[in-house]
Design a protein around this motif. Structure first.
Motif, mmCIF file in Angstrom:
data_model
loop_
_atom_site.group_PDB
_atom_site.id
_atom_site.type_symbol
_atom_site.label_atom_id
_atom_site.label_comp_id
_atom_site.label_asym_id
_atom_site.label_seq_id
_atom_site.Cartn_x
_atom_site.Cartn_y
_atom_site.Cartn_z
ATOM 1 N N VAL A 70 0.822 -1.216 0.000
ATOM 2 C CA VAL A 70 0.000 0.000 0.000
ATOM 3 C C VAL A 70 0.856 1.267 0.000
ATOM 4 O O VAL A 70 0.480 2.266 -0.620
ATOM 5 C CB VAL A 70 -1.053 0.011 1.139
ATOM 6 N N VAL A 71 2.005 1.239 0.666
ATOM 7 C CA VAL A 71 2.899 2.405 0.665
ATOM 8 C C VAL A 71 3.430 2.654 -0.749
ATOM 9 O O VAL A 71 3.527 3.802 -1.194
ATOM 10 C CB VAL A 71 4.038 2.232 1.687
ATOM 11 N N ALA A 72 3.752 1.598 -1.476
ATOM 12 C CA ALA A 72 4.235 1.740 -2.854
ATOM 13 C C ALA A 72 3.175 2.372 -3.754
ATOM 14 O O ALA A 72 3.509 2.923 -4.810
ATOM 15 C CB ALA A 72 4.657 0.378 -3.413
ATOM 16 N N ARG A 73 1.919 2.324 -3.319
ATOM 17 C CA ARG A 73 0.826 2.895 -4.098
ATOM 18 C C ARG A 73 0.302 4.192 -3.477
ATOM 19 O O ARG A 73 -0.790 4.643 -3.793
ATOM 20 C CB ARG A 73 -0.289 1.866 -4.258
ATOM 21 N N GLY A 74 1.093 4.781 -2.562
ATOM 22 C CA GLY A 74 0.801 6.114 -2.069
ATOM 23 C C GLY A 74 0.070 6.237 -0.748
ATOM 24 O O GLY A 74 -0.263 7.354 -0.333
ATOM 25 N N ALA A 75 -0.197 5.154 -0.039
ATOM 26 C CA ALA A 75 -0.952 5.229 1.212
ATOM 27 C C ALA A 75 -0.189 5.964 2.305
ATOM 28 O O ALA A 75 1.040 5.894 2.381
ATOM 29 C CB ALA A 75 -1.297 3.823 1.705
ATOM 30 N N LYS A 76 -0.931 6.645 3.139
ATOM 31 C CA LYS A 76 -0.393 7.237 4.367
ATOM 32 C C LYS A 76 -0.674 6.238 5.486
ATOM 33 O O LYS A 76 -1.830 5.894 5.749
ATOM 34 C CB LYS A 76 -1.091 8.563 4.677
#
Length: 180
Positions: A118-124
């Protein structure tokens, strides 16, 4: 206040029980039903700006899925379906279950796998958790001297679950607009 999506995958039912404990603390206007990812769709996940994602970790540090006896599928099958979901602008809190005594080399690894995805896809990411009072060797979910989310061990530290969960929910409440 945004409505929160609560998704999980579980092979033994423990992760599901934690999701139900989380859901029980909030009304239907605040939080959607706890939903197993085998009943979810990418569009449903994409529709939430705030997400709580839960997972168990199976032997060898694996995500729960069909190959690991997760009834109906799990994160192993669902994560690839989310590859085109943009998590930018989404606030995500993670919780993971593992067994630090039996699997000290991959304790809550599945939570770390979801975190990376999810971080790789922009999640905070919110709700990082201290590693105090845990006894493990390594974990993909251990980043910058803390867990990327709430780490729970229902096999060895079940007695600590309620207090940890309550403290974690208070920690993420401001980021989610939750009343606590």
């Amino acid at each position: 206040m945004p409505r929160i999506g609560l998704f999980f995958a579980s092979s033994t039912g423990n992760t599901r029980r934690i999701a139900k404990m989380i859901k029980k603390r909030f009304d239907d206007e605040t939080m959607a039903e706890a939903l197993n990812v085998n009943k979810a769709s990418p569009g449903l996940v994409a529709g939430y700006s705030h997400l709580i994602l839960g997972t168990s970790t199976l032997g060898g540090g694996q995500l729960p899925g069909l190959s690991t006896d997760c009834m109906g599928g799990g994160w192993e099958e669902f994560l690839p379906q989310l590859k085109n979901v943009d998590f930018s602008g989404k606030t995500v809190a993670l919780y993971g279950l593992g067994d630090q005594s039996k699997y000290p080399d991959e304790f809550v690894d599945a939570m770390g796998i979801i975190y990376e995805f999810v971080v790789a896809r922009g999640a905070k990411i919110v709700g990082v958790w201290p590693a105090d009072d845990y006894d493990f060797i390594s974990s993909k979910a251990f980043v910058d001297d803390q867990f990327v989310g709430l780490a729970l061990d229902q096999e060895n530290q079940k007695i600590l679950t309620d207090a940890r969960l309550e403290a974690w929910l208070k920690l993420i409440a401001p980021e989610f607009g939750l009343p606590l």
